[in-house]
Design an enzyme around this catalytic site. Structure first.
Site, PDB file in Angstrom:
ATOM      1  CG  ASP A 151      15.777  27.379 -45.136  1.00 29.80           C
ATOM      2  OD1 ASP A 151      15.537  26.163 -45.274  1.00 29.80           O
ATOM      3  OD2 ASP A 151      15.100  28.257 -45.692  1.00 29.80           O
ATOM      4  CG  ASP A 172       8.662  27.631 -47.170  1.00 26.45           C
ATOM      5  OD1 ASP A 172       9.181  26.842 -46.361  1.00 26.45           O
ATOM      6  OD2 ASP A 172       8.056  28.659 -46.827  1.00 26.45           O
ATOM      7  NE  ARG A 193       5.170  21.047 -42.801  1.00 25.44           N
ATOM      8  CZ  ARG A 193       4.984  21.527 -41.573  1.00 25.44           C
ATOM      9  NH1 ARG A 193       4.395  20.790 -40.657  1.00 25.44           N
ATOM     10  NH2 ARG A 193       5.406  22.730 -41.250  1.00 25.44           N
TER      11      ARG A 193
HETATM   12  C1  MIC Z   1       6.658  26.496 -42.363  1.00 25.55           C
HETATM   13  O1  MIC Z   1       6.799  27.693 -42.161  1.00 25.55           O
HETATM   14  O2  MIC Z   1       5.744  25.811 -41.873  1.00 25.55           O
HETATM   15  C2  MIC Z   1       7.633  25.819 -43.293  1.00 25.55           C
HETATM   16  C3  MIC Z   1       8.417  24.867 -42.514  1.00 25.55           C
HETATM   17  O3  MIC Z   1       8.499  26.762 -43.851  1.00 25.55           O
HETATM   18  C4  MIC Z   1       6.819  25.130 -44.375  1.00 25.55           C
HETATM   19  C5  MIC Z   1       7.560  24.234 -45.243  1.00 25.55           C
HETATM   20  C6  MIC Z   1       7.830  22.912 -44.638  1.00 25.55           C
HETATM   21  O4  MIC Z   1       6.970  22.327 -44.007  1.00 25.55           O
HETATM   22  O5  MIC Z   1       8.942  22.414 -44.868  1.00 25.55           O
HETATM   23  C7  MIC Z   1       5.978  26.035 -45.247  1.00 25.55           C
HETATM   24  O6  MIC Z   1       5.546  27.057 -44.787  1.00 25.55           O
HETATM   25  O7  MIC Z   1       5.687  25.679 -46.394  1.00 25.55           O
HETATM   26 FE1  SF4 Z   2      11.442  29.153 -42.065  1.00 22.13          FE
HETATM   27 FE2  SF4 Z   2       8.853  28.800 -42.652  1.00 22.13          FE
HETATM   28 FE3  SF4 Z   2       9.638  30.036 -40.405  1.00 22.13          FE
HETATM   29 FE4  SF4 Z   2       9.986  31.211 -42.681  1.00 22.13          FE
HETATM   30  S1  SF4 Z   2       8.019  30.670 -41.777  1.00 22.13           S
HETATM   31  S2  SF4 Z   2      11.481  31.120 -41.024  1.00 22.13           S
HETATM   32  S3  SF4 Z   2      10.489  29.519 -44.042  1.00 22.13           S
HETATM   33  S4  SF4 Z   2       9.969  27.915 -40.955  1.00 22.13           S
END
Ligand code: MIC
Ligand code: SF4
Length: 755
Positions: A95, A160, A645
């Site tokens: 995604d 996540d 992350r």
């Molecule tokens: C985000 O909303 O910052 C993400 C991207 O979904 C991250 C995960 C990521 O850094 O891949 C999260 O919220 O954990």
């Molecule tokens: Fe994707 Fe994170 Fe944004 Fe949700 S908050 S849509 S998981 S990047």
């Protein structure tokens, strides 16, 4: 059926016994959170000795979910753990790597071509180890999980930070780094600091312009971005029961923005309808059978002050719509005060783009309510003044809202439907003109609005609101428009008013989908080959980190003293860097490039103490690494806020940073640092932050007797020959100290499976 009914049956067969035993052991009524946690203890019994916010307790989660941007690192680690198959049901969701540019179909195709190597890797690892795989375009992890896997009373971890979304369906769902996921998939216990509890009592009922999103926008204003740290937030009361399952999901999702470990609602009629509506009538029937254990005890909700560490009460009937921002999700403004705030703060009143969707707000209910406003715009001859985009959360929702005509309505209003993916929410947005860095405003129904997050432009003022408010403001093209009180001038020059939005929790004709995008793993994956090319710039097999040398650390250089907010977006930026999430050395070139250097108030410019010259953070750190000199990063409050992350912990580790010393940490990041064998330290006296100077050479003392609860000492050797010795705290337990000594938690697992 993609969910694992047998696993759910097993969990439900043990819940009543475990809850009864726990109630007897602690000899008092139980909150819902405690029931689920106690039902998932790895071993042993519930006990009042679990000190909330302090004791580490081992749990046995039922599921693991991973999204593509974090799954790469999680699975690269899992591949070293020596297992044939995952120990608990697990899934991967593609995604995060889809960039929004022109619209769903073309953008998805581009992503499939551009990310082929990574998608093929994730698909083949999933196939080999028994992991369910959701292809690009299937939807955003948290929506797909809510629609297919979340179940009341279950426990899940996900790589996540918005994993708590599943709390809307009564699951304890917690965001973690990939190394934690790796442990659980390898069949090991998962450790968590036993949480403190915040109870949120909801009374009344939503109406008019207010929606579930406003509950969490309000809570974020009350608790701020760190108020939920080490807490689980449990919602209850008649108001809670009046919310749809997806509305509850929105609230739990955005609990990540207050740093909460997770958030949860009890099982009720609306949860049952949602389970049935999403093809899980068997799960609803099973849950009905143990319903009393899937909510908190009545005595708890009657006297919440006795059982929760903090109680907040919100009357939904009186709650106003809220708009939060800019630059932080906890700056909460009731709608009636927002226009004035825009004027007083000089934020750009002209609204450039309104974006709805994301994992937070893309349910059938959200889209139907937003579409009811779009329909009014069409009927009342209003042309949307701002650009407007829609990101559906899953293919099932997209297919259904298309069938029911809502996408057509958005199209008539001038909206653009983007792929079922994170897109602009994670900086995967090829926004035209963003490179000019002009001051501008956008409003989204997402959850985060840190500087530069959506489009890379530090001057984009991003605000967060419900999809309804975003839609109304996009129609007006004006941040100071209040749809509750103001009128708009239409194409014919008439004054018109938007009526309150209307929508449906669940589609009357039921959900539908042609191809949900799921790929089941091979029954026997032993023959599946996983190839990683040594010349790949996107994937790199991991080399184990070196074990601790067994001595105190002397002569470390200060890499950066970060000033103010330093989120995981500052430490390891997303957007264009997402392409390197499977390649540790390449992604390390973004290390701390967003952090502000205390000494020159500039990002990505730090002093190289060997040459005396200023350079970019990753380059300076690589120079230290090449010279065999360790370094230390100093930071402010809530360091590592935001994402799960683990790259934000692995990059400094890989480049030779030895310790992160801050005023306070965000939970997931602190654990990620420990897992990767780093020292995560906090100032015993926060004012000592001021003592750290740019040219310091730093010693960390006390490591040879490193023990739980025992502070370490740091000597700051200043350039003028003077020194300061300060005390630093840590929260390592025995096991975590072993991770540090071994060089990383994974080194211990690897040794166990090899032995
Ligand atoms: C985000 O909303 O910052 C993400 C991207 O979904 C991250 C995960 C990521 O850094 O891949 C999260 O919220 O954990
Ligand atoms: Fe994707 Fe994170 Fe944004 Fe949700 S908050 S849509 S998981 S990047």
């Amino acid at each position: 059926m993609v969910f694992d009914l047998d696993m759910i049956k097993q969990v439900y067969s043990r819940i009543p016994g475990r809850v009864a035993a726990a109630r007897a052991a602690v000899n008092r009524p139980l909150t819902l959170t405690e029931k689920i946690l106690y039902a998932h203890l790895w071993q042993g019994e519930a006990s009042e000795d679990f000190a909330r916010g302090v004791s580490y307790v081992d749990f046995a989660p039922d599921r693991v979910a991973m999204q593509d941007a974090t799954a790469q690192m999680a699975l690269l680690q899992f591949m070293q753990a020596g297992r044939d198959k995952v120990a608990v049901p697990s899934t991967v969701h593609c995604d995060h790597l889809i960039q929004a540019k022109v619209g769903a179909v073309a953008d998805l195709q581009t992503a499939v071509d551009k990310n082929k190597e990574v998608y093929d890797f994730l698909a083949s690892v999933s196939n080999k180890y028994g992991i369910g795989f959701w292809k690009a375009g299937a939807g955003i992890i948290h929506q797909v999980v809510l629609e297919n896997y979340a179940f009341p009373g279950g426990m899940m971890i996900g790589t996540d930070s918005h994993t708590p979304n599943a709390g809307g369906l009564g699951m304890i769902a917690i965001g973690v780094g990939g190394a934690d996921a790796c442990d659980v998939m390898a069949g090991l216990a998962w450790e968590l600091k036993f949480p403190k509890l915040i109870g949120v009592k909801l009374t009344g009922k939503l109406s008019g312009w207010t929606s579930a999103k406003d509950v969490i926008l309000k809570v974020a204003g009350i608790l701020t971005v760190k108020g939920g740290t080490d807490h689980i937030v449990e919602y209850f009361g008649e108001g809670a029961r009046s919310l749809s399952a997806t509305g509850k999901g929105t609230i739990c999702n955005m609990g990540a923005e207050i740093g909460a470990t997770t958030s949860i609602f009890g099982y009720d009629e609306n949860s049952a309808s949602y389970l049935r509506g999403t093809g899980r009538a068997e799960v609803a029937a099973l849950a009905d059978g143990i319903a009393e254990h899937l909510t908190g005890d009545a005595e708890v909700y009657a006297n919440p002050e006795k059982y929760f560490d903090q109680v907040i009460e919100i009357n939904l009937s009186e709650l106003e719509p809220h708009i939060n921002g800019p630059f932080t999700p906890d700056l909460a403004w009731p709608l009636s005060k927002f226009a004035q705030a825009v004027r007083e703060n000089g934020w750009p009143a002209k609204l450039d783009v309104g974006l709805i969707g994301s994992c937070t707000n893309s349910s059938y209910e959200d889209i139907s309510r937003a579409a009811s406003l779009a329909q009014q715009a069409v009927d009342k001859n209003l042309k949307a003044k701002a650009e407007y985009t829609i990101t559906p959360g899953s293919e099932m929702v997209r297919y259904t809202v298309e069938r029911d005509g809502f996408l057509g309505t958005f199209d008539q209003m001038g909206g653009v439907v983007l792929a079922n993916a994170c897109g602009p929410c994670i900086g995967q947005w090829a926004r035209h003109g963003a490179e000019k860095q002009e001051k501008n405003s956008i409003i989204t129904s997402f959850n985060r609005n840190f500087a530069k997050r959506a489009d890379g432009n530090p001057n984009t003022h991003a605000f967060v609101a419900s999809p309804e408010i975003v839609t109304a403001l996009a129609i007006a093209g004006d941040l100071t428009f209040n749809p509750v009180t103001d009128t708009l001038t239409n194409e014919k020059g008439e004054q018109v008013k938007l009526e309150e939005p209307k929508g449906l929790d669940l589609p009357t004709k039921g959900f539908a989908v042609e191809d949900a995008g799921y790929q089941a793993p091979a029954a026997d994956g032993s023959k599946v080959q996983v190839a990683v090319s040594p010349s790949s710039e996107r994937l790199q097999l991991l080399d184990p980190f070196k074990a601790w040398e067994g001595t105190d650390l002397h002569g470390l250089k200060l890499l950066i003293k970060a000033k103010g907010k330093c989120t995981t977006d500052h430490i390891s930026m997303a957007g264009p860097w997402l392409r390197f999430r499977g390649h540790l050395d390449n992604i390390s070139n973004n290390l701390l490039i967003g952090a502000i250097n205390y000494f020159n108030e500039t990002a990505n410019k730090v002093k190289n103490q060997i040459s005396g010259e200023y350079g970019e953070v990753p380059a300076v750190q690589r120079a230290y690494k090449a010279a065999g000199i360790g370094s230390i990063v100093v930071g402010d409050e809530n360091y590592g806020e935001g994402s799960s992350r683990e790259h934000a912990a692995m990059e400094p580790r890989h480049l030779g940073v030895r310790a992160i010393l801050v005023k306070s940490f965000a939970r997931i990041h602190e654990t990620n640092l420990k897992k990767q064998g780093m020292l995560a330290l906090t100032f015993a006296n926060k004012a000592d932050y001021e003592k750290v100077q740019e040219n310091d050479s730093i010693d960390i003392l006390g490591l040879t007797s490193f023990a739980p609860g025992k502070p370490l000492r740091i000597v700051l050797n200043h350039a003028d020959g003077s020194k300061d010795e300060i005390v630093v705290n840590h929260s390592y337990n025995e096991q975590q100290i072993e991770w540090f000594k071994a060089g990383a938690a994974l080194n211990i697992i690897r040794a166990q499976f090899a032995g």
